[in-house]
Write a protein that holds these residues in place. Structure first.
Motif, mmCIF file in Angstrom:
data_model
loop_
_atom_site.group_PDB
_atom_site.id
_atom_site.type_symbol
_atom_site.label_atom_id
_atom_site.label_comp_id
_atom_site.label_asym_id
_atom_site.label_seq_id
_atom_site.Cartn_x
_atom_site.Cartn_y
_atom_site.Cartn_z
ATOM 1 N N CYS A 195 -10.381 -7.900 -9.391
ATOM 2 C CA CYS A 195 -11.185 -6.962 -8.593
ATOM 3 C C CYS A 195 -10.400 -5.681 -8.304
ATOM 4 N N GLY A 196 -9.082 -5.807 -8.302
ATOM 5 C CA GLY A 196 -8.232 -4.642 -8.070
ATOM 6 C C GLY A 196 -8.111 -4.256 -6.613
ATOM 7 N N GLY A 197 -8.188 -5.251 -5.715
ATOM 8 C CA GLY A 197 -8.054 -4.939 -4.298
ATOM 9 C C GLY A 197 -8.165 -6.167 -3.427
ATOM 10 N N ILE A 198 -8.254 -5.950 -2.113
ATOM 11 C CA ILE A 198 -8.338 -7.040 -1.144
ATOM 12 C C ILE A 198 -9.787 -7.497 -1.028
ATOM 13 N N THR A 199 -9.976 -8.804 -1.022
ATOM 14 C CA THR A 199 -11.323 -9.369 -0.953
ATOM 15 C C THR A 199 -11.246 -10.778 -0.371
ATOM 16 N N ASN A 200 -12.358 -11.507 -0.423
ATOM 17 C CA ASN A 200 -12.352 -12.887 0.077
ATOM 18 C C ASN A 200 -13.298 -13.760 -0.728
ATOM 19 N N ASP A 201 -13.301 -15.067 -0.404
ATOM 20 C CA ASP A 201 -14.067 -16.045 -1.178
ATOM 21 C C ASP A 201 -15.573 -15.788 -1.173
ATOM 22 N N LYS A 202 -16.063 -15.133 -0.138
ATOM 23 C CA LYS A 202 -17.504 -14.899 -0.034
ATOM 24 C C LYS A 202 -18.012 -13.946 -1.107
ATOM 25 N N VAL A 203 -17.147 -13.035 -1.548
ATOM 26 C CA VAL A 203 -17.609 -11.997 -2.477
ATOM 27 C C VAL A 203 -16.863 -11.960 -3.804
ATOM 28 N N CYS A 204 -15.760 -12.701 -3.921
ATOM 29 C CA CYS A 204 -14.952 -12.655 -5.147
ATOM 30 C C CYS A 204 -14.993 -13.996 -5.880
ATOM 31 N N PRO A 205 -15.384 -14.008 -7.176
ATOM 32 C CA PRO A 205 -15.473 -15.257 -7.933
ATOM 33 C C PRO A 205 -14.197 -15.629 -8.694
ATOM 34 N N HIS A 206 -13.152 -14.812 -8.603
ATOM 35 C CA HIS A 206 -11.998 -14.969 -9.489
ATOM 36 C C HIS A 206 -10.885 -15.830 -8.879
ATOM 37 N N ASN A 207 -10.022 -16.323 -9.751
ATOM 38 C CA ASN A 207 -8.863 -17.104 -9.315
ATOM 39 C C ASN A 207 -7.550 -16.355 -9.483
ATOM 40 N N ASP A 208 -7.629 -15.138 -10.013
ATOM 41 C CA ASP A 208 -6.423 -14.349 -10.255
ATOM 42 C C ASP A 208 -6.067 -13.602 -8.966
ATOM 43 N N ARG A 209 -5.495 -14.334 -8.033
ATOM 44 C CA ARG A 209 -5.318 -13.784 -6.689
ATOM 45 C C ARG A 209 -3.890 -13.928 -6.176
ATOM 46 N N ILE A 210 -3.561 -13.066 -5.220
ATOM 47 C CA ILE A 210 -2.292 -13.185 -4.494
ATOM 48 C C ILE A 210 -2.664 -13.412 -3.030
#
Length: 378
Positions: A324-339
């Protein structure tokens, strides 16, 4: 402009007039006294200023039992943490007026309505959900004296704080919010310095209201928590550099952390309601410690309190998503490539003198922490 009413309908004031105050001071030698800790002294002041409205003093037995087993005062009003005065002074009787002292500092008079015993194990199990003495709140409960004094207090002398410019009383914050024209105000509780997840959470809430009240707890914390001055200075630089000037107020809540998880979340919401907040942020593991509470238990408990009178804002964990290229959360982001914003990892970096990366913490905040030498409670 209408403002949210204090809990119970009115802001309590238990501060003595100057004339009555002088009389108590002159006659102080005639009274019995009970020594109190700096943290209990602050809570006496919180009762006096109306921050703990509708409480006018320490819980008597009926309210104490109702708080433990019903999470409400005996009149049915939501209240989840006992506010009590423990003593081993056998000479104090019901009907006495007793001075509360912190060392030589005369704090208040308590008008003793009741003196009663209590079950410490039941207290711990109800309030903290455990009787494990490794829990800091349980350990404190077990160390308390065997009798409780219930009754109204009258504040004689307010203590000094090095953070006086942030030590606003509820009447003052309510006036300030009114002056700013804020009808909807969201409160944010913290005992930590801010990383980018906290900032994103606060700004997400701020988009839905008129103003943000950042309200860190200043008082006794467990070993390893951030020191008060580091928390405040880190928020000062964050607000100065990254927040709109007319939308944020920084003020302190002077009390100790109880680490009571969901019950403390309700208590924290009530206090912010008394400050004049209409909304209150509840994130992951609010007021938790170790693994004693489910990460979202503090959100679930609000289902028991539809009548609490302040709107909770629930947020999931925030993280940095590389896709996504930024800060997000589980409610709106479907990806697992996270920090994930790992407080533990950031703490380890700070302890070794390293700066947390810019995708986790603002450099200005990191500078404040690193230059403090030792930012943690020992």
């Amino acid at each position: 402009m209408t403002q949210i009413k204090p809990h119970g309908g009115k802001l309590i004031n238990r501060t003595l007039t100057e004339q009555k105050r002088k009389k108590i001071i002159e006659q102080a030698s005639e009274y019995q006294s009970v020594p109190i800790s700096p943290d209990l002294m602050k809570d006496v002041e919180n009762i006096a200023s109306g921050l703990f409205s509708p409480l006018e003093g320490f819980n008597c037995r009926e309210d104490f039992d109702s708080i433990l087993y019903n999470k409400r005062l005996s009149n049915g009003l939501p209240w989840t943490l006992p506010i009590v005065l423990d003593t081993d002074n056998n000479g104090i009787k019901e009907g006495d007026e007793v001075l509360l002292k912190n060392n030589d500092h005369l704090v208040a008079v308590v008008h003793v309505e009741e003196k009663f015993g209590y079950d410490k194990r039941a207290y711990a199990e109800q309030v903290f959900g455990t009787n494990d003495a490794a829990h800091p709140g349980v350990a404190k409960t077990y160390s308390m004296k065997d009798k409780l004094l219930g009754g109204k207090i009258s504040l004689v002398n307010e203590s000094q704080t090095p953070y006086y410019k942030y030590a606003m009383k509820p009447a003052e914050t309510r006036n300030l919010f009114k002056e700013k024209g804020w009808e909807k105000v969201v409160g944010f509780q913290t005992r930590n310095v801010a990383h980018l997840g906290h900032e994103y959470l606060q700004k997400s809430a701020l988009t839905m209201v008129d103003g943000l009240f950042i309200n860190p707890v200043i008082g006794k914390k467990k070993k390893g928590d951030f020191r008060d001055e580091v928390i405040l200075e880190s928020y000062e630089v964050l607000i100065d550099n990254y927040y709109p000037k007319d939308r944020v107020v920084l003020g302190i809540f002077q009390t100790e952390m109880r680490y009571a998880g969901p019950r403390e979340a309700i208590f924290h919401a009530i206090v912010r309601k008394n400050y004049g907040c209409t909304h209150f942020i509840i994130g992951r593991d609010h007021a938790g410690v170790g693994s004693y509470y489910h990460p979202y238990a503090a959100q679930e408990i609000f289902k028991e309190f539809p009548d609490i009178g302040i709107e909770p804002m629930f947020f999931m964990s925030f993280f940095h998503c590389n896709k996504c290229g930024g800060i997000t959360n589980d409610k709106v982001c479907p990806h697992n490539d996270r920090i994930d914003f790992s407080g533990t990892k950031m703490r380890q970096m700070i302890e070794s003198g390293k700066r947390p990366p810019a995708d986790s913490m603002r450099p200005e905040v990191a500078d404040v922490i690193l230059k403090s030498g030792n930012p943690f409670v020992e």
